[in-house]
Design a protein around this motif. Structure first.
Motif, mmCIF file in Angstrom:
data_model
loop_
_atom_site.group_PDB
_atom_site.id
_atom_site.type_symbol
_atom_site.label_atom_id
_atom_site.label_comp_id
_atom_site.label_asym_id
_atom_site.label_seq_id
_atom_site.Cartn_x
_atom_site.Cartn_y
_atom_site.Cartn_z
ATOM 1 N N SER A 1 -2.830 3.404 -4.779
ATOM 2 C CA SER A 1 -3.569 3.117 -3.544
ATOM 3 C C SER A 1 -4.966 3.713 -3.617
ATOM 4 N N CYS B 1 -8.119 5.097 -0.779
ATOM 5 C CA CYS B 1 -8.304 5.577 0.586
ATOM 6 C C CYS B 1 -9.782 5.435 0.935
ATOM 7 N N GLU C 1 -5.354 4.141 4.000
ATOM 8 C CA GLU C 1 -4.859 3.940 2.648
ATOM 9 C C GLU C 1 -4.486 2.477 2.443
ATOM 10 N N CYS D 1 -2.800 -0.157 -0.422
ATOM 11 C CA CYS D 1 -2.051 -0.276 -1.665
ATOM 12 C C CYS D 1 -2.735 -1.299 -2.576
ATOM 13 N N LEU E 1 3.783 -0.947 2.485
ATOM 14 C CA LEU E 1 2.953 -0.967 1.269
ATOM 15 C C LEU E 1 2.683 -2.392 0.819
ATOM 16 N N SER F 1 0.094 -3.953 3.041
ATOM 17 C CA SER F 1 -1.226 -3.444 2.677
ATOM 18 C C SER F 1 -1.737 -4.134 1.416
ATOM 19 N N TYR F 2 -0.883 -4.255 0.423
ATOM 20 C CA TYR F 2 -1.247 -4.904 -0.836
ATOM 21 C C TYR F 2 -1.680 -6.354 -0.606
#
Length: 191
Positions: A58, A60, A66, A68, A169, A172-173
């Motif tokens: 990840s 930030c 954050e 991923c 996650l 986010s990815y």
């Protein structure tokens, strides 16, 4: 999986003698679940092969959010140092999502081995090409696909990862919110 067995799977390392010589430069490393392999903006000079376990990468932003940017499920090579560092500092944080076993070699040592042995050079260049290809595929996904298509792409590209990694996650990815991810998954189940 042990390092020697992993390396012998590559067509670039033609024989056991070549693989055994290559293995000699690597050291074992263990991580417990939640431990960091690398931290963003910290010095990093390693190359890693994940032999057992799973990791997530990840970045930030300045506000502490954050995002991923990568997943690793053993056995695999972690994105090469040249593609995840700048000026000796890590551009990403990589955390163990489970207890994990890795092999590590210093990046300069790998470079020296690449210079002295064509099979090692071919192996390492192939790893770098694969990493760059994965990065381009993800960028294409984020730029060209809507939410449902992104999830379909993820499932095709990373089968079974929804059962391994937290859905936050994965959201986010894929550049979607966790709520959107949940809705996409629910919508997909109702079809």
């Amino acid at each position: 999986m042990d390092l020697r067995t992993f390396l012998l799977q590559s067509p670039d390392l033609p024989d056991m003698a070549c693989a055994d010589e290559f293995v000699s430069g690597w050291a074992g490393q263990r991580l417990t679940k939640g431990a960091h392999l690398t931290r963003q903006e910290h010095p990093e000079t390693g190359e890693f092969i994940l032999l057992n376990g799973c990791l997530a990468s990840s970045i930030c932003d300045q506000d502490g959010k954050e995002i991923c940017v990568g997943f690793y499920v053993s056995p695999c090579v972690v994105t090469p140092n040249i593609a995840r560092t700048r000026d000796g500092l890590s551009l990403v944080s990589i955390v163990a999502m489970s207890d994990s076993a890795l092999a590590r070699i210093d990046s300069d040592e790998l470079t020296n081995r690449m210079i002295s042995a064509e099979p090692v050079r071919n192996w390492a260049n192939g790893i770098l090409r694969e990493a760059l290809s994965r990065k381009v595929d993800r960028e294409w996904c984020l730029a060209a696909l809507g939410g449902a298509e992104r999830l379909a792409w993820f499932r095709q590209t990373y089968p079974g990862y929804e059962d391994i990694f937290p859905h936050t996650l994965i959201a986010s990815y894929l550049g979607v919110t966790p709520v959107t991810m949940s809705r996409l998954r629910t919508s997909d189940k109702s079809r």
